[in-house]
Enzyme design. Sequence first.
Site, short mmCIF file in Angstrom:
data_model
loop_
_atom_site.label_atom_id
_atom_site.label_comp_id
_atom_site.label_asym_id
_atom_site.label_seq_id
_atom_site.Cartn_x
_atom_site.Cartn_y
_atom_site.Cartn_z
CG HIS A 96 -0.22 0.17 2.53
ND1 HIS A 96 0.48 -0.86 3.11
CD2 HIS A 96 -0.08 1.23 3.35
CE1 HIS A 96 1.00 -0.44 4.25
NE2 HIS A 96 0.69 0.84 4.42
CG ASP A 105 1.51 5.16 4.84
OD1 ASP A 105 0.94 4.06 4.84
OD2 ASP A 105 2.56 5.39 5.48
NE ARG A 109 1.97 6.33 9.34
CZ ARG A 109 0.92 5.82 8.69
NH1 ARG A 109 0.95 4.61 8.19
NH2 ARG A 109 -0.19 6.52 8.54
CG HIS A 144 4.90 1.10 3.24
ND1 HIS A 144 4.34 2.22 2.68
CD2 HIS A 144 4.31 0.97 4.45
CE1 HIS A 144 3.47 2.75 3.50
NE2 HIS A 144 3.41 2.00 4.59
C1 SIN Z 1 2.59 1.40 7.74
O1 SIN Z 1 1.99 0.72 6.93
O2 SIN Z 1 2.66 2.61 7.63
C2 SIN Z 1 3.31 0.71 8.88
C3 SIN Z 1 4.55 0.07 8.42
C4 SIN Z 1 5.14 -0.86 9.45
O3 SIN Z 1 4.52 -1.13 10.47
O4 SIN Z 1 6.25 -1.33 9.22
#
Ligand code: SIN
Length: 290
Positions: free
Chosen positions: A117, A119, A280, A265
């Site tokens: 995906h 973000d 985050r 990612h």
């Molecule tokens: C996310 O998808 O932003 C989280 C990535 C992660 O937990 O490594």
Amino acid sequence: MESYELDAVEHITTRPPREYRTLSAAPLTPVIGAEITGLDLSRELTEEQLREFKTAFLDHHVLVVRDQVITQQDHRRLAAHFGELRPVNPPPPEGDPYVLEISTNPEAANVAGNGWHTDGSADAEPSLGSMLYLTRVPEPGSGGDTLFANMHLAYEMLSPALRSLLDGLTAIHDGLAAFQGQTPPEGYVAPRSEHPLVVRHPETDRKLLYVNPAYTTRIPQLSQEESRALLDLLFAVTARRPVLSCRVRWTPNTLVFWDNRCVQHHATYDYYPFTRYGQRIAINGGPLKG
Ligand code: SIN
């Protein structure tokens, strides 16, 4: 490999390494990711450090900075150098409205980001990037890695004929799609936006393929059937080409900063019954142009 695929990779792998004065950038792969050393993120970066950090970000798309003991204020300060902070949607019930807790324990019913995906791709002005700082990670060898894929290269490795078809198309990104029919959390305002399928990176002008299986639902210029087939083909590119990706193995107190404009990612959930915890902060971007 076809000649255009080789050309795409060679263009990157033959690039001479960049010299830095205030930090070191050790590439994770020739095409994506670098481990940055020489910075202490608990302190304000100097102008030169910041300039070099930004250069490394545009070159490598994913920066990994280990062994950092930072506060939420330090984290916010670093992110704010790149743009306005993006409020979490839905707003967290308590705490800082710009800080998303990424937390998995053995009781967790769901794991955020366990699929390819980008973000914020459903927002009208998608996110510039995300900075994730993990303080608690599974035991060594117990998983919890995050994969990142270079969407510039995903585009450049397509055949010239397919690239020219995609160049004129757009795609719908829908915030509800990521919930796959499940009810979204209370207070979630589901964004829905149309973006070019091939975007020019706002800072480097390099083209990239802007689709991801979590949010991209439809290519409006095509029939339903054609749209489904083409999107499935484009989603498969990330999975089918390991050359596009790097894999970040987390250690406690690591901060990873990735470019949401040109990277997809995938957080891997393979670490039950371990706990993984971090915070985050996402940064606002602007409208995407083809
Ligand atoms: C996310 O998808 O932003 C989280 C990535 C992660 O937990 O490594």
